[in-house]
Write an enzyme that holds these catalytic residues in place. Structure first.
Site, PDB file in Angstrom:
ATOM      1  N   TYR A  67      26.729  -0.372 -13.344  1.00  0.00           N
ATOM      2  CA  TYR A  67      25.306  -0.755 -13.615  1.00  0.00           C
ATOM      3  C   TYR A  67      25.045  -0.198 -14.979  1.00  0.00           C
ATOM      4  O   TYR A  67      25.455   0.619 -15.698  1.00  0.00           O
ATOM      5  CB  TYR A  67      24.441  -0.120 -12.633  1.00  0.00           C
ATOM      6  CG  TYR A  67      23.793  -1.128 -11.428  1.00  0.00           C
ATOM      7  CD1 TYR A  67      22.984  -1.927 -11.662  1.00  0.00           C
ATOM      8  CD2 TYR A  67      24.483  -1.015 -10.262  1.00  0.00           C
ATOM      9  CE1 TYR A  67      22.634  -2.953 -10.659  1.00  0.00           C
ATOM     10  CE2 TYR A  67      24.145  -1.576  -9.002  1.00  0.00           C
ATOM     11  CZ  TYR A  67      23.077  -2.812  -9.376  1.00  0.00           C
ATOM     12  OH  TYR A  67      22.737  -3.513  -8.481  1.00  0.00           O
ATOM     13  N   ASP A  89      23.169   9.731 -10.560  1.00  0.00           N
ATOM     14  CA  ASP A  89      23.501   9.136 -11.684  1.00  0.00           C
ATOM     15  C   ASP A  89      23.450  10.389 -12.798  1.00  0.00           C
ATOM     16  O   ASP A  89      24.290  10.588 -13.883  1.00  0.00           O
ATOM     17  CB  ASP A  89      23.371   7.742 -12.156  1.00  0.00           C
ATOM     18  CG  ASP A  89      24.110   6.882 -11.378  1.00  0.00           C
ATOM     19  OD1 ASP A  89      24.856   7.275 -10.736  1.00  0.00           O
ATOM     20  OD2 ASP A  89      23.544   5.641 -11.163  1.00  0.00           O
TER      21      ASP A  89
END
Length: 718
Positions: free
Chosen positions: A449, A361
């Site tokens: 998330y 990420d």
């Protein structure tokens, strides 16, 4: 035509909302945010942060750097664009800028700098993309020229930009086969929300093109579209050629999960929770906060001084952290630089539409670029200080990431130390000291998330680094509504968390870069093993005991640590040339908490790329180019520029300038409580003084007294 006309609605990719914010949001002049109570709904502007914190509106156009590590200002970002526009290789075609940040001065220069000294020449570190090639440049802002330029230094590509993501979704929505597949399922393109998972890297066929996956969800009846996947439908898009290169549709017959119970917004709930209400609670500070922020980035609190700045990739960077000696008053160095270097999230499903979901990420999307504004009174308490990020879009223009970091003091009723004497021995002693800490926080919303990063500073010299997870599961559609319908439950890739919804098992690994400078840069890593020894016959009634035995790591190979419960150790970073009055070397130790280790095969492509998770602790020789554990160019990388690769040099690390890398891990087996939005899950690790101070550094801290605190009376009940 339907695909084209519905693009604006359907192109709600991982970060589309964020992209719009970049273009239109100025801090403290934002879109409406809604707060609700059980009796009424209060509509307020986000500028209400002024009522709950002390972020004053700031004109970033007038920012000027005052510290060698200060981030680039708006004026400097504009200058980067000007310089590159006139740079010969880019005259006919301006590149897409995927990252523009401060090219930091050499460490020894920063260590020699003091307030009031002139700043060193300012440079910008630029990662750009042009004609499928990655360009890494250093721009000298004082001289107004490109000082260094490298093309394709490693495999992989820069972080994807918001333009890349929106382009990929537009291409997918224009693809005729997607329209056909949606109609076949009885779905309208106007009701689809499409997102862009990264592809990982799985073979030489992907070497010559930047690709991204596109998958869609049904947003009908809910804002929580993540819980309504259109299973088995995946488009692979060539971002640069703007074309679909592969289309997969294997999920026909798998129903789209229903929208029932998927909403998570407060105003969308149809009844009150089955629990006794909790009265409002707040930390009151009648004299205001105890910390200050000087020159925009220097934080001073209690016995701590450190530099804090936002970062487009890492999110938040702590630098030059020093703590005041409790005996001499001297500011002593603890940490030169600390930040989240990479975040690896592999999902455990071999299916054609899932195997590639192995995200990095930070390197693929950026933790700072995905950091949404923090919510006052909920993300951060009253009296918080908010800090904006100033970043760069792909066209080279700056944008503001408002209120992305907050600073606040925390008191949760804990004690920092205490002791009482039982009256039977004649002493009547009850001594306790309240634990008040300082927290620097940011939250990255990377698609489904949310990751909350806390750096918590304590007066006893301890630094606690915590990561908390919330947000939505990434779920898989299934024809099953009950576990009894699943023929082989052990063959599923996750448990059933709602009707037609499987929560796929996955991991989260966050690797931190910790450039420890205990008193000075030259440090040594020591593994202190607890070893069981048996006593000799007749020596003692005891049969066994533990002894601490120290092992100095001479090379990088010696400092690779896999944590083991039944092989306990402490991990010290010491300065062998600095000694306490008793002769012990000054140091700090890394104290692990609950964590997890990657169980993937080391030859598995995602694990090859994320080999930095093969150990929980690494120690490397300091090298200013080695900052990103997954490599400088992480997107579609092959794993040839990672922490694991650098460490193979097996450099000498004894009494050298060293960097500690710590990986915090989570295994996540989803459950029903994680649906439709998961409660917070947290873990942390500590950097704790060990023989750094001569004695308890907060021995002389005064206790709290009733007279120092306001007395708040409950309001009259009606």
């Amino acid at each position: 035509m339907e695909a084209i006309s519905s693009t604006l609605r359907c192109a709600f990719i991982f970060f589309t909302a964020l992209f719009l914010l970049f273009l239109s949001w100025h801090p403290l002049n934002n879109s409406d945010i809604f707060y609700t109570s059980s009796k009424n709904r209060i509509r307020t502007k986000f500028s209400s942060v002024l009522e709950h914190g002390f972020h004053k509106p700031k004109n970033h156009l007038k920012d000027n750097p005052s510290h060698p590590l200060d981030p680039l200002t708006v004026q400097e970002i504009n200058k980067v664009r000007t310089v590159l526009s006139s740079y010969e290789p880019f005259l006919s075609n301006f590149p897409a800028l995927h990252s523009v940040s401060l090219d930091e001065p050499d460490k020894d220069k920063v260590l020699s700098w003091g307030k009031g000294h002139p700043l060193f020449p300012r440079k910008a570190f630029v990662i750009a993309l042009l004609n499928g090639q990655s360009h890494v440049l250093s721009v000298d802002l004082d001289l107004g020229r490109v000082a260094n330029h490298i093309i394709n230094p490693t495999s992989g590509y820069p972080m994807v930009s918001m333009t890349d993501l929106s382009t990929a979704v537009r291409v997918a929505l224009s693809h005729q086969q997607l329209n056909i597949s949606a109609a076949r399922r009885g779905l309208s393109l106007s009701e689809l929300t499409c997102v862009t998972p990264s592809p990982g890297w799985y073979g030489p066929g992907e070497d010559v093109r930047r690709i991204i996956k596109v998958q869609c969800f049904l947003s009908r009846g809910t804002t929580n579209y993540y819980m309504r996947p259109v299973e088995g439908l995946t488009l692979t898009v060539d971002i640069d050629k703007k074309e679909v290169v592969n289309f997969t549709d294997t999920g026909f017959g798998i129903p789209v999960p229903r929208a029932t119970y998927t909403e998570y917004r407060y105003e969308a709930q149809d009844k009150q929770p089955e629990m006794e209400p909790i009265n409002p609670i707040s930390l009151e500070q009648p004299k205001g906060p105890s910390f200050t922020v000087e020159d925009g980035h220097i934080v001073k609190w209690a016995n701590w001084v450190f530099h804090l700045k936002p970062d487009q990739r890492a999110g938040m960077v702590i630098s030059r952290a020093t703590v005041r000696d409790s005996e001499t008053g001297e500011l002593r160095s603890v940490l030169y630089k600390g930040f989240a270097s990479e975040l690896f999230v592999p999902y455990m499903d071999p299916d054609e539409n899932w195997y590639f979901k192995t995200y990095m990420d930070a390197g693929e999307y950026g933790l700072g670029i995905t950091a949404m504004p923090l919510v006052p009174l909920n993300d951060c308490p009253r009296n918080s200080y908010y800090m904006d990020g100033t970043f760069v879009s792909s066209d080279g223009k700056y944008f503001l990431q408002p209120n992305m970091i907050c600073l606040f003091e925390r008191y949760a009723g804990d004690a920092s130390w205490r002791h009482s004497e039982i009256p039977v021995i004649g002493f009547k002693i009850r001594e306790a000291r309240a634990k008040v800490t300082l927290v620097a926080r940011m939250a990255a919303s990377v698609g489904n998330y949310d990751y909350i990063f806390d750096w918590e500073f304590q007066t006893d010299g301890l630094i606690r680094i915590k990561v908390s997870l919330s947000g939505m599961l990434m779920v898989k559609g299934t024809p099953h509504e009950h576990v009894y319908q699943i023929p082989y439950t052990e063959k599923t890739t996750g448990p059933l968390v709602s009707e037609n919804v499987i929560g796929v098992v996955h991991d989260h690994f966050i690797t931190f870069h910790l450039d420890m400078d205990i008193d000075e840069p030259n440090n040594t890593f020591v593994k202190v093993n607890l070893v069981k020894e048996e006593t000799f016959p007749g020596e003692s009634p005891r049969k066994s005991l533990l002894r601490a035995k120290s092992h100095v790591a001479k090379t990088e190979d010696d400092a690779r640590i896999k944590l083991k419960l039944y092989d306990p150790s402490e991990f010290h970073v010491i300065n062998p040339s600095k000694r306490s009055r008793l002769g012990n070397p000054t140091g700090y130790k890394v104290v692990p908490s609950g964590t997890a280790a990657s169980l993937l095969d080391h030859l598995d492509p995602p694990q090859t790329r994320a080999a930095f998770t093969n150990n929980q602790i690494w120690v490397t020789r300091y090298n200013r180019t080695e900052q990103w554990a997954g490599g400088l160019l992480a997107y579609q990388s092959k794993g040839d520029d990672t922490l694991a690769v650098w460490s193979r040099r097996n450099r000498d690390i004894e009494n050298k300038d060293i960097v500690v890398w710590y990986t915090l891990g989570f295994h996540h087996i989803p459950c029903q409580e994680d649906f439709p939005v998961m409660p917070m899950v947290s873990s942390s690790f500590d950097l704790k003084p060990v023989n750094f101070f001569e004695r308890n550094p907060i021995l002389r801290a005064p206790p709290m007294f009733e007279k120092d605190l306001p007395v708040c009376q409950p309001s009259a009940s009606f």
